[in-house]
Scaffold this active site. Structure first.
Site, PDB file in Angstrom:
ATOM      1  N   TYR A 376       0.876  -1.297  -0.120  1.00 15.49           N
ATOM      2  CA  TYR A 376      -0.039  -0.125  -0.097  1.00 15.49           C
ATOM      3  C   TYR A 376       0.978   1.165  -0.072  1.00 15.49           C
ATOM      4  O   TYR A 376       2.192   1.200   0.229  1.00 15.49           O
ATOM      5  CB  TYR A 376      -1.142   0.050   1.095  1.00 15.49           C
ATOM      6  CG  TYR A 376      -0.775  -0.197   2.631  1.00 15.49           C
ATOM      7  CD1 TYR A 376       0.279  -0.087   3.168  1.00 15.49           C
ATOM      8  CD2 TYR A 376      -1.973  -0.767   3.360  1.00 15.49           C
ATOM      9  CE1 TYR A 376       0.608   0.016   4.473  1.00 15.49           C
ATOM     10  CE2 TYR A 376      -1.692  -0.693   4.729  1.00 15.49           C
ATOM     11  CZ  TYR A 376      -0.504  -0.449   5.350  1.00 15.49           C
ATOM     12  OH  TYR A 376      -0.218  -0.696   6.471  1.00 15.49           O
ATOM     13  N   GLU A 377       0.356   2.265  -0.286  1.00 16.13           N
ATOM     14  CA  GLU A 377       0.635   3.660  -0.578  1.00 16.13           C
ATOM     15  C   GLU A 377       2.008   3.684  -1.480  1.00 16.13           C
ATOM     16  O   GLU A 377       2.843   4.517  -1.476  1.00 16.13           O
ATOM     17  CB  GLU A 377       1.160   4.271   0.812  1.00 16.13           C
ATOM     18  CG  GLU A 377       0.056   4.476   1.740  1.00 16.13           C
ATOM     19  CD  GLU A 377       0.158   5.397   2.798  1.00 16.13           C
ATOM     20  OE1 GLU A 377       0.829   6.368   2.607  1.00 16.13           O
ATOM     21  OE2 GLU A 377      -0.908   5.327   3.721  1.00 16.13           O
ATOM     22  N   GLY A 378       1.707   2.717  -2.508  1.00 17.87           N
ATOM     23  CA  GLY A 378       2.679   2.578  -3.639  1.00 17.87           C
ATOM     24  C   GLY A 378       3.255   1.393  -3.472  1.00 17.87           C
ATOM     25  O   GLY A 378       4.190   1.166  -2.265  1.00 17.87           O
TER      26      GLY A 378
END
Ligand code: CAA
Length: 401
Positions: A376-378
């Site tokens: 998550y978050e890239g």
């Protein structure tokens, strides 16, 4: 003597790895809370996917849900380093709680405080910083995860309001949040410059929450699909100038990645501490397993990789606090800390042997939680895109001023 003079003149003595008293106090408060309030029920909450309602309320009361926000909006007014230290301590124990803290602080509160209007801040920030409201960041879609510009959610300009339609996936705090920051396409022709972000209250007509996801890790955080059908969003709830939405998302995620990197660091540190304690107690072939080189060398690798990741995480936080460019640094911190978390939680389970495979010893949960920090978050791959693009633009190393 001359050497000392040169060092002083060029300010090399300014490099200081010590934390100040305020930062140390935050670290200690977060550690006490994690060990005394989060640890007792964490295994049960994880198994039963029970949302940590009481724990989130307590974190609001302690100021963990608006850590970097100006006190005039009810925040704690702390620096990013303090936030990172708190994330690290919470994440040694309960990553369902720490992801709620991370999204609330980095993605929702920071974004609103930096780019919201005064009215938006007065109306929403105070509720978020106290923990009365939890916020969610709604960017990902069934077909727009890493490729964040391919938004299918639309917001049609209807004069005094926008009409929002679309579906968002894997939304952290999706079921419990009262406020969503929703990324939507307002003008497809303009590509990423035709994207906007809107503040949506979840009790408005047309907001529907899908079932809670049954996940590998961070199981007691509530991750949901969200559907928006003809949701009327007042014009004043758009954040920033028309077309600012994609840049808003990128800027917010650059800071968010520092929070997730700190989460990964805490997971790695937590697993490492458990592995050290266990290997000093557990005996095999007539001595503690820590005294066997096979285990001692694993601990040495763990300690070194975790310290390297810690330097990157603190460095990214320091760059943000000192107003320098931190997009590359936060991507590096997340890349290295999440890899360390994944690698060394697996090693911690291995060191625990059969005990590592059962829930009671905590390391199997940390191993499951580690995986999401690479996603998550890239994803890990996206962090490498961010870093390599910075290199190709000429940034060969991180700023040090
Ligand atoms: N800060 C400011 N602006 C930025 C920026 C940054 N860090 N990164 C890019 N931009 C700007 C660019 O300058 C460009 O603007 P101009 O055209 O005006 O020059 C614009 O944004 C578009 O940039 P790119 O051409 O680089 O865009 P891209 O389509 O190639 O995508 C990407 C870049 C880095 C791959 C991006 O899509 C990305 O970060 N993807 C991953 C998305 C992500 O992290 N999702 C996580 C979901 S949220 C979540 O997980 C929360 C949770 O629940 C825990």
């Amino acid at each position: 003597m001359l050497g000392r003079y040169i060092l002083k003149t060029f300010g090399i003595y300014n490099m200081d790895f010590r934390l100040n008293e305020d930062q140390l106090a935050v670290k200690e408060a977060a550690r006490d809370f994690a060990q005394n309030e989060l640890k007792p029920g964490v295994i049960e909450r994880d198994s039963s996917m029970t949302y940590p309602t009481d724990q989130v309320k307590a974190m609001g009361d302690l100021g963990f849900l608006g850590m970097m926000v100006d006190p005039k909006y009810g925040g704690s007014g702390m620096d990013t380093i303090s936030y990172v230290l708190a994330m690290e301590e919470l994440s040694k124990v309960d990553n369902s709680c720490s992801v709620i803290v991370s999204v609330q602080n980095s993605l929702v509160c920071w974004g609103l405080e930096q780019f919201g209007t005064e009215e938006q801040k007065q109306k929403y920030l105070t509720r978020l910083t106290s923990g009365e409201w939890i916020g969610a960041f709604c960017l990902s879609e069934p077909e727009a995860g890493s490729d964040a510009t391919s938004q299918r959610t639309t917001a049609e300009d209807k004069g005094d309001h926008y009409l929002l339609n679309g579906t968002k996936n894997w939304i952290t705090s999706g079921g419990t949040s009262k406020l969503h920051l929703v990324v939507a396409q307002t003008d497809k022709e303009k590509g990423h410059r035709g994207i906007n972000v809107f503040i949506v209250e979840t009790d408005w007509d047309g907001v529907d929450i899908g079932a809670k996801e049954d996940k590998l890790g961070i199981r007691s955080s509530d991750t949901h699909t969200i559907m928006y059908s003809n949701v009327k969003v007042p014009k004043e709830n758009r954040i920033g100038e028309d077309g600012f939405g994609f840049k808003f998302a990128m800027k917010v995620l650059s800071g968010g990645r520092i929070g997730i990197a700190a989460q990964a660091l805490g997971i790695a540190q937590g697993a490492y501490e458990l592995a050290v304690a266990y290997s000093k107690e557990r005996e095999a072939f007539g001595k503690p397993i820590a005294e066997h080189q096979a285990i001692a060398f694993k601990l040495a690798r763990m300690a070194s990789d975790i310290e390297a990741a810690r330097m990157l995480v603190y460095r990214a936080a320091w760059l943000k606090d000192t107003g320098q460019d931190y997009a590359m640094a936060s991507a590096m911190a997340k890349l290295k800390a999440s890899d360390a978390a994944m690698k060394h939680t697996v090693e911690a389970v291995q060191i625990h042997g059969g005990y590592g495979f059962v829930k009671e010893y905590h390391v199997e949960r940390l191993m499951r939680d580690a995986k999401i920090t690479q996603i998550y978050e890239g994803t890990t791959e996206i962090q490498q895109i961010v870093i390599s693009r910075s290199i190709l633009k000429g940034q060969l190393e991180l700023p040090i001023e």
